[in-house]
Design a protein around this motif. Structure first.
Motif, short mmCIF file in Angstrom:
data_model
loop_
_atom_site.label_atom_id
_atom_site.label_comp_id
_atom_site.label_asym_id
_atom_site.label_seq_id
_atom_site.Cartn_x
_atom_site.Cartn_y
_atom_site.Cartn_z
N PRO A 348 -1.11 0.55 -3.53
CA PRO A 348 -1.79 -0.70 -3.15
C PRO A 348 -2.04 -1.58 -4.38
O PRO A 348 -1.96 -1.10 -5.52
CB PRO A 348 -3.09 -0.20 -2.54
CG PRO A 348 -3.39 1.05 -3.29
CD PRO A 348 -2.05 1.70 -3.50
N GLU A 385 -2.93 2.96 4.78
CA GLU A 385 -2.88 2.71 3.34
C GLU A 385 -4.18 3.21 2.72
O GLU A 385 -5.05 2.44 2.34
CB GLU A 385 -2.68 1.22 3.05
CG GLU A 385 -1.38 0.64 3.59
CD GLU A 385 -1.22 -0.84 3.31
OE1 GLU A 385 -1.74 -1.30 2.27
OE2 GLU A 385 -0.60 -1.52 4.14
N ALA A 409 -5.74 -1.48 -0.42
CA ALA A 409 -5.06 -2.48 0.39
C ALA A 409 -5.86 -3.78 0.40
O ALA A 409 -7.09 -3.76 0.50
CB ALA A 409 -4.88 -1.95 1.81
#
Length: 453
Positions: A348, A385, A409
């Protein structure tokens, strides 16, 4: 094509974010403006053509599973459209003219331009001159680097239409990591050779370790303390990169492409600043005051070339500083800038603003610190994520937010919210107690700041 005059109210050298925005603004105010850009492939500046936009587009496509050759083609189409739009932004104004050619100072008020299409040299005089020439990759003096056909910079690698099977990256900074993550997602075998013995040495260890573990999980090999001794050009599709470890052991690795990501330098080549009397610092950056004026009062420097943070949004703020000197707006200077956020677009994304924990301690603050695993945020679970870590640093005496690092994220969006709170001098409790939409990554701020006393 517009006719070129011998004299203008303003001459802007370089088509970067600050320069093009200033050109359009001054032209709309009735000034006659000339904008000189040495290459038609750079209308719009570095960000649009060879940096932020193409790389982030390629990163997004990699995350979506789009094959590399197809992504390169789509990227080229996007950049061509943006380049034309930016050219039109300036050149469609009746008061502004884009001149494609290489500029060099002749005197403090006069510049010669060698036109790109005819090689003819013309001279332009201007009452005020703004330098916006940006920065370029720094190429280290490694034996064999000039003989290799497989050495690339961040500019040239994304022009390749075929994915390199084995990518070796020399350097361990933000650009190196961004390219490592991107090319690994496209399917390349990626090795980072980082001269520093500490991964992301400016970051707090807990955050750096979190980033390193995610990159390793993505299959990226990271060699710390690796000093490159030589590049040996090969004839079978690969070069050999020779380096030594901190223990002085010599190692070799094969590479079908070598990315040099060892820093950037101001681009003033051929500008002949001495003819204008413009001063530079020891690294070649143009010296400016808080108004972005050089030591020559009618010449300003904006964007990467003036030694400030090398971000497109800083160049835009440079425009605001200069605009305030020619408008009825309140005066804006470098002293107003304060803390500036940044994002590293790995997966991320890694984003930061303000002081890190170790920096706050060095400055003598009494701090409260909290961390939160990204996996604990419901939205991260929905997005699948869950990698990453969030961290905040707060002044224990005032409840002011000193800094925040978000590795999760959507962190590139979240960090702007934190930066806004810091600029408004909100107590951390404002972010802690704000009602956010659900499910959203913003809710992580409830939990992160809620861990403080």
């Amino acid at each position: 094509m517009k006719s070129i005059h011998s004299s203008y109210d303003a001459l802007i050298i370089g088509f970067g974010k600050g320069g093009k925005t200033l050109a359009a603004y001054l032209a709309n105010q009735g000034w006659t403006v000339a904008l000189v850009e040495q290459s038609p492939l750079m209308y719009g500046g570095t960000c649009i053509n060879i940096a932020c936009i193409p790389t982030k587009f390629l990163i997004h496509n990699a995350e979506m599973g789009v094959p590399y050759p197809e992504s390169i083609g789509e990227k080229d189409q996007l950049i061509a459209a943006l380049r034309q739009r930016n050219f039109n932004l300036v050149d469609q104004s009746p008061n502004a003219t884009v001149i494609t050619g290489k500029a060099a100072f002749v005197s403090p008020h006069q510049v010669s331009v060698r036109l790109a299409d005819t090689a003819e040299e013309i001279r332009i005089e201007a009452e005020r001159i703004f330098i916006n020439t940006g920065a370029s990759p720094l190429i280290p003096a490694i034996p064999g680097i000039g003989q290799s056909q497989r050495v690339f910079t961040s500019t040239t690698l994304i022009q390749e239409t075929q994915l390199p099977n084995e990518l070796v990256i020399i350097g361990g900074g933000y650009i190196a990591l961004e390219f490592a993550g991107m090319y690994a997602q496209y399917g390349a075998t990626v090795t980072i050779l980082d001269r520093s013995t500490r991964f992301l040495p400016h970051e707090d260890r807990d955050m750096a370790d979190a980033v390193r573990s995610v990159l390793l999980a993505q299959g990226i090999r990271i060699e710390q303390g690796a000093s490159v001794d030589e590049i040996i050009p090969g004839h079978t599709g690969q070069d050999t990169v020779v380096y030594h470890t901190p223990e002085k052991e010599q190692q070799q690795i094969q590479a079908s492409a070598i990315l040099v990501a060892t820093g950037r330098q101001p681009y003033t080549e051929g500008l002949n600043l001495s003819a204008a009397g413009v001063e530079q610092d020891a690294k070649g950056y143009i010296k400016v005051n808080e108004l972005l004026q050089t030591n020559v009062p009618h010449i300003w420097a904006m964007g990467d070339v003036n030694g400030g943070p090398q971000f497109t949004y800083i160049s835009l703020d440079d425009f605001r500083i200069i605009r305030s000197q020619f408008s009825n707006l309140d005066r804006h200077t470098l002293l107003d800038r304060g803390q500036v956020a940044f994002s590293l677009f790995i997966s991320p994304p890694f984003s930061h603003v303000g002081l890190r924990e170790h920096e706050a301690q060095t400055k003598g603050y009494r701090t409260q610190v909290a961390t939160l695993p990204a996996a604990s945020i419901t939205r991260a679970q929905v997005l699948k994520e869950t990698a990453g870590l969030l961290k905040c640093v707060v002044d224990a005496d005032t409840n002011q937010i000193l800094g925040c690092t978000l590795f999760c994220a959507n962190s590139s969006e979240l960090i702007n919210l934190v930066q806004l709170a810091m600029r408004a001098r909100f107590a951390y409790t404002v972010l802690r107690d704000t009602i956010y939409t659900h499910p959203s990554m913003s809710e992580g701020l409830n939990d992160l700041f809620g861990k403080l006393k």
